[in-house]
Enzyme design. Structure first.
Site, PDB file in Angstrom:
ATOM      1  N   ASN A  98      62.653  -7.978  16.276  1.00 15.40           N
ATOM      2  CA  ASN A  98      61.360  -7.333  16.505  1.00 15.40           C
ATOM      3  C   ASN A  98      60.296  -8.145  15.787  1.00 15.40           C
ATOM      4  O   ASN A  98      60.207  -8.113  14.566  1.00 15.40           O
ATOM      5  CB  ASN A  98      61.367  -5.903  15.976  1.00 15.40           C
ATOM      6  CG  ASN A  98      62.380  -5.042  16.701  1.00 15.40           C
ATOM      7  OD1 ASN A  98      62.409  -5.030  17.917  1.00 15.40           O
ATOM      8  ND2 ASN A  98      63.217  -4.347  15.957  1.00 15.40           N
ATOM      9  N   HIS A 122      53.830  -2.399   6.674  1.00 22.21           N
ATOM     10  CA  HIS A 122      52.722  -1.447   6.568  1.00 22.21           C
ATOM     11  C   HIS A 122      52.366  -1.292   5.089  1.00 22.21           C
ATOM     12  O   HIS A 122      53.196  -0.841   4.304  1.00 22.21           O
ATOM     13  CB  HIS A 122      53.119  -0.079   7.128  1.00 22.21           C
ATOM     14  CG  HIS A 122      53.271  -0.060   8.605  1.00 22.21           C
ATOM     15  ND1 HIS A 122      52.212   0.114   9.453  1.00 22.21           N
ATOM     16  CD2 HIS A 122      54.362  -0.198   9.401  1.00 22.21           C
ATOM     17  CE1 HIS A 122      52.641   0.095  10.703  1.00 22.21           C
ATOM     18  NE2 HIS A 122      53.946  -0.106  10.705  1.00 22.21           N
ATOM     19  N   LYS A 175      63.724 -11.969   0.440  1.00 19.98           N
ATOM     20  CA  LYS A 175      63.117 -13.210  -0.049  1.00 19.98           C
ATOM     21  C   LYS A 175      63.899 -14.404   0.475  1.00 19.98           C
ATOM     22  O   LYS A 175      65.045 -14.271   0.898  1.00 19.98           O
ATOM     23  CB  LYS A 175      63.002 -13.226  -1.561  1.00 19.98           C
ATOM     24  CG  LYS A 175      64.276 -12.997  -2.316  1.00 19.98           C
ATOM     25  CD  LYS A 175      63.977 -12.870  -3.788  1.00 19.98           C
ATOM     26  CE  LYS A 175      65.194 -12.349  -4.528  1.00 19.98           C
ATOM     27  NZ  LYS A 175      64.944 -12.092  -5.931  1.00 19.98           N
TER      28      LYS A 175
END
Length: 195
Positions: A98, A122, A175
């Site tokens: 996605n 977000h 990370k």
């Protein structure tokens, strides 16, 4: 009496062969449809029943094998978001990619089933602003060459996985992973190196 089970086996074999021919024809027709819609796909690729809402933004290079129910979703702005899968790469069933920016998988990679790649974020730092009303931010994901990602991994935004790295099953990678290192856990950490 012994001939009846044998006959049944022959009937099953014949039925199986016929169903394989129909299945292969079905996949070839789907691939032609995706090509007509703009999917860039190389030679000798096996692409099963996959979901691609915007095929014109996806490139699959030669000798790739994409299993059933893989979702290649490019949701970002046109011209700034794309998915590129390198040569001789395997993507296992039910994997979801996605993307709202750029996503690249290198050559000769193994992506096991049920993996999730998501580059969306977000912001949630401020209490006075609802999370679902905040602007969605995207940062690209890049997977190098000769990488193995185990089953059920989650790869998050901004991650770059170096050449030859291995990600253990179930890891959540938030990370970047240096080349030839083995990472695992939640969140993922270095657990070894390839020799």
């Amino acid at each position: 009496m012994n001939s009846s089970p044998y006959r049944r086996k022959i009937h099953i074999r014949i039925f199986y062969r016929i169903s394989c021919v129909f299945e292969n024809t079905y996949y070839k027709i789907r691939l032609c449809k995706f090509r007509l819609l703009g999917l860039k796909i190389g030679r000798n690729c096996t692409v099963k029943k996959i979901l691609i809402p915007f095929p014109e933004r996806v490139e699959i290079k030669d000798n790739c094998f994409i299993e059933d129910y893989v979702r290649l979703r490019v949701g970002g702005p046109l011209g700034k978001s794309s998915i590129s899968i390198g040569y001789n790469t395997f993507v296992g069933h039910s994997t979801q990619i996605n993307i709202g920016s750029e996503f690249k998988i290198g050559d000769n990679c193994l992506i096991a089933p049920l993996c999730i790649f998501s580059d969306a974020y977000h912001p949630f730092e401020y209490r006075d602003k609802l999370i679902n009303s905040s602007t969605c931010l995207y940062t690209s994901i890049e997977v190098g060459n000769d990488v193995w990602i185990g089953s059920g991994c989650v790869i998050l935004r901004g991650v770059k996985i170096g050449d030859g790295a291995v990600i253990a099953a179930g890891a959540v990678v938030n990370k970047s992973v240096p080349p030839y290192e083995i990472w695992g856990g939640v969140p993922a950490k270095k657990i070894g190196e390839r020799r």
